[in-house]
Design a protein around this motif. Structure first.
Motif, PDB file in Angstrom:
ATOM      1  N   THR A  21      54.536  87.636  12.312  1.00 31.36           N
ATOM      2  CA  THR A  21      55.347  88.197  13.403  1.00 31.36           C
ATOM      3  C   THR A  21      54.775  89.511  13.922  1.00 31.36           C
ATOM      4  OG1 THR A  21      57.298  87.252  12.372  1.00 31.36           O
ATOM      5  CG2 THR A  21      57.685  88.907  14.045  1.00 31.36           C
ATOM      6  N   ILE A  22      54.386  90.408  13.005  1.00 31.28           N
ATOM      7  CA  ILE A  22      53.920  91.731  13.432  1.00 31.28           C
ATOM      8  C   ILE A  22      52.585  91.599  14.155  1.00 31.28           C
ATOM      9  CG2 ILE A  22      53.099  93.974  12.595  1.00 31.28           C
ATOM     10  CD1 ILE A  22      55.313  94.044  10.747  1.00 31.28           C
ATOM     11  N   PRO A  23      52.527  92.095  15.389  1.00 30.51           N
ATOM     12  CA  PRO A  23      51.280  91.954  16.133  1.00 30.51           C
ATOM     13  C   PRO A  23      50.163  92.757  15.501  1.00 30.51           C
ATOM     14  CG  PRO A  23      52.905  93.221  17.370  1.00 30.51           C
ATOM     15  CD  PRO A  23      53.565  92.821  16.111  1.00 30.51           C
TER      16      PRO A  23
ATOM     17  N   PHE B 117      54.486  99.804  20.693  1.00 30.48           N
ATOM     18  CA  PHE B 117      54.968  98.430  20.858  1.00 30.48           C
ATOM     19  C   PHE B 117      56.460  98.320  20.568  1.00 30.48           C
ATOM     20  CE2 PHE B 117      55.063  93.862  19.972  1.00 30.48           C
ATOM     21  CZ  PHE B 117      54.336  93.427  21.067  1.00 30.48           C
ATOM     22  N   ASP B 118      57.006  99.345  19.912  1.00 27.93           N
ATOM     23  CA  ASP B 118      58.427  99.324  19.568  1.00 27.93           C
ATOM     24  C   ASP B 118      59.040 100.658  19.961  1.00 27.93           C
ATOM     25  OD1 ASP B 118      60.905  98.826  18.533  1.00 27.93           O
ATOM     26  OD2 ASP B 118      60.303  99.107  16.435  1.00 27.93           O
ATOM     27  N   PHE B 119      58.970 100.974  21.223  1.00 26.48           N
ATOM     28  CA  PHE B 119      59.483 102.262  21.684  1.00 26.48           C
ATOM     29  C   PHE B 119      60.597 102.009  22.689  1.00 26.48           C
ATOM     30  CE2 PHE B 119      59.620 106.182  24.057  1.00 26.48           C
ATOM     31  CZ  PHE B 119      59.515 107.110  23.056  1.00 26.48           C
ATOM     32  N   PRO B 120      61.742 102.690  22.584  1.00 29.28           N
ATOM     33  CA  PRO B 120      62.044 103.845  21.756  1.00 29.28           C
ATOM     34  C   PRO B 120      62.565 103.507  20.363  1.00 29.28           C
ATOM     35  CG  PRO B 120      63.847 103.467  23.290  1.00 29.28           C
ATOM     36  CD  PRO B 120      62.822 102.415  23.563  1.00 29.28           C
TER      37      PRO B 120
ATOM     38  N   ASP C 131      46.104  99.561  21.026  1.00 31.64           N
ATOM     39  CA  ASP C 131      45.231  98.389  21.172  1.00 31.64           C
ATOM     40  C   ASP C 131      46.012  97.120  21.491  1.00 31.64           C
ATOM     41  OD1 ASP C 131      46.010  99.027  18.340  1.00 31.64           O
ATOM     42  OD2 ASP C 131      45.285  96.991  18.027  1.00 31.64           O
ATOM     43  N   LEU C 132      47.344  97.150  21.282  1.00 34.99           N
ATOM     44  CA  LEU C 132      48.136  95.952  21.560  1.00 34.99           C
ATOM     45  C   LEU C 132      48.462  95.816  23.044  1.00 34.99           C
ATOM     46  CD1 LEU C 132      50.681  96.115  18.599  1.00 34.99           C
ATOM     47  CD2 LEU C 132      48.655  94.686  18.781  1.00 34.99           C
ATOM     48  N   LEU C 133      48.293  96.890  23.786  1.00 38.45           N
ATOM     49  CA  LEU C 133      48.649  96.863  25.210  1.00 38.45           C
ATOM     50  C   LEU C 133      47.448  96.415  26.046  1.00 38.45           C
ATOM     51  CD1 LEU C 133      50.686 100.143  25.773  1.00 38.45           C
ATOM     52  CD2 LEU C 133      51.483  97.916  25.048  1.00 38.45           C
ATOM     53  N   PRO C 134      47.734  95.859  27.225  1.00 39.68           N
ATOM     54  CA  PRO C 134      46.614  95.529  28.116  1.00 39.68           C
ATOM     55  C   PRO C 134      45.806  96.786  28.399  1.00 39.68           C
ATOM     56  CG  PRO C 134      48.711  94.728  29.003  1.00 39.68           C
ATOM     57  CD  PRO C 134      49.035  95.541  27.791  1.00 39.68           C
ATOM     58  N   ASN C 135      44.473  96.650  28.573  1.00 41.57           N
ATOM     59  CA  ASN C 135      43.690  97.888  28.665  1.00 41.57           C
ATOM     60  C   ASN C 135      43.687  98.524  30.053  1.00 41.57           C
ATOM     61  OD1 ASN C 135      42.080  95.995  29.720  1.00 41.57           O
ATOM     62  ND2 ASN C 135      40.587  95.988  28.030  1.00 41.57           N
ATOM     63  N   ASP C 136      44.453  97.946  31.012  1.00 46.72           N
ATOM     64  CA  ASP C 136      44.497  98.594  32.325  1.00 46.72           C
ATOM     65  C   ASP C 136      45.738  99.474  32.484  1.00 46.72           C
ATOM     66  OD1 ASP C 136      46.286  96.563  32.330  1.00 46.72           O
ATOM     67  OD2 ASP C 136      45.715  95.712  34.269  1.00 46.72           O
TER      68      ASP C 136
END
Ligand code: GDP
Length: 407
Positions: free
Chosen positions: A265-267, A85-88, A113-118
């Motif tokens: 704030t932190i997801p 979620f915080d790259f780079p 798990d924070l990203l959409p699963n597709d």
């Protein structure tokens, strides 16, 4: 009478007790929970969400000491953990130089798990590999996309770690603060056999809370997997998996926040992306922590916001007023930070740190660029435009990255 070997299983510490005084497992577990012994620091973290900082503790977290220690350890295997979620922003730059190119590296991208699963995992792996090369980490033997919180791909990662270099070398987990290293250790402990009891290390949204080096004997991995699928027998070993204190990311926006503000704030779970049309002359705020102005261009751009913070759209003229007051009318809508008047005084002002950044659209692509606000989220720009010019702002001008090949 209970045979001794069963008693030993119930009481793994090995103490043999009188059968009359046997408590039920639940009671025993309950007691164990209450009687867990915490160091002063972990106790404060768990009960008051507060980090204590003694001088000796601070000295352990100096980035240089950990990295120069690793540079000297020729036979070390390095597992670098990054926050997807915080790259780079969460990648340690120039690792080849800092720890040497002789090390075997495994890259672990956490918080999937924070990203959409597709999302396309192969594409993400290729993208991570290219970015790592660009940022000075070349010798990567494997990439794992995991969620420590949800135990995703933990078994696979543990299995690889249990067989790497036949278990003859220590493995070191490294990473910037907040990437989820403690959560990963916990995930190993949840998934592996550890004396039959549950163990836990403290994981916290407050950066810099892992102190010293925590070692997990690699034999635990062996107990879980026994013989690996390739038929390789794990050797008797006294080697460990070490967690190292997180390296503080001074450029991360979340360093500016209080504990209360961090909590909101932190997801923590799946982020639902929000899509808008941004027309020329308009501004999008990511509450009080990010701002993008669409300065010049012909067409509206489709933008998608990936953050736990709420986006706010307004005109650029109005945006300047909002930045001055950090409020709309009598509503302090830019949160976090939670603007009490005192907090507002102390909080760094929004600074335009990237001016007139020109992007070229690529019709037919989902997104051409991501503007990342480190640790807070990102805004992705769709490709249906010819040319667009934007300005990017953040408090003190901190924590901004532009990704050219977005997720
Ligand atoms: P460390 O500083 O690297 O040890 O990070 P922590 O393990 O203390 O985690 C930092 C924050 O990230 C905490 O708020 C965790 O709850 C959160 N976190 C860690 N791993 C995951 C994960 O896999 N998914 C999500 N959504 N959050 C995570």
């Amino acid at each position: 009478l209970m045979p001794d070997d069963i008693k030993k299983k119930l009481y793994p510490a090995g103490e043999i007790v009188d059968t009359d005084s046997l408590e039920s497992m639940e009671e025993r577990n309950e007691k164990q929970k209450d009687e867990r012994i915490f160091c002063h620091r972990c106790y404060n973290l768990l009960n008051y969400n507060r980090v204590t900082t003694d001088t000796w503790q601070e000295s352990l977290t100096t980035d240089k000491s950990i990295l120069s220690f690793l540079k000297k350890k020729e036979d070390a295997v390095i597992v670098t953990v990054v926050d997807i979620f915080d790259f780079p922003g969460s990648l340690l730059e120039d690792l080849d130089i800092l720890i040497g190119t002789d090390k075997q590296n495994i890259l672990v991208a956490n918080k999937m798990d924070l990203l959409p699963n597709d999302v396309n995992e192969m594409r993400i792996k290729r993208w991570l590999y290219e970015k790592c090369k660009k940022f000075g980490l070349t010798n990567i033997s494997d990439i794992f996309l995991i969620s420590a919180k949800k135990n995703w791909k933990i078994q696979e990662l543990a299995q690889t770690m249990s067989t790497i270099r036949s278990g003859f070398d220590d493995i070191y987990l490294i990473g910037k603060t907040n990437v989820g290293k403690s959560e990963l250790i916990n995930s190993f402990l949840r998934c592996l056999i550890v004396d039959g009891w549950r163990h836990k290390v403290t994981s916290s949204p407050i950066p810099g809370t892992t102190m010293g080096m925590l070692g997990l004997p690699l034999t635990l991995f062996k107990e879980t997997f026994g013989v690996n699928p390739k038929g390789f027998h794990f050797p008797q070993t006294s080697k460990h998996l070490f967690d190292t204190p997180g390296i503080i990311n001074k450029n991360q926006l979340i360093n500016l926040l209080t504990e209360e503000e961090l909590k909101i704030t932190i997801p923590q779970k799946y982020i639902k992306p929000l899509t808008f049309a941004l027309t020329p002359g308009k501004t999008v705020f990511l509450e009080g922590l990010g701002r993008i102005d669409y300065v010049d261009g012909q067409k509206p751009i489709r933008i998608t916001v990936f953050s736990r913070l709420k986006p706010h759209l307004t005109s650029m003229r109005r945006a300047d007023e909002i930045c001055q007051s950090m409020a709309v009318g009598d509503q302090t809508f830019l949160q976090p930070p939670i603007f009490s008047s005192k907090r507002k005084e102390l909080f760094p002002a929004m600074i335009k740190c990237i001016k007139n950044y020109a992007m070229k659209g690529t019709p037919g692509t989902m997104s051409v660029k991501d503007v990342v606000f480190s640790g807070v989220g990102w805004i992705s720009f769709g490709g249906m435009f010819d040319k667009a010019v934007i300005d990017i702002w953040s408090p003190n001008g901190m924590g901004i990255y532009i990704r050219d090949k977005p997720l």
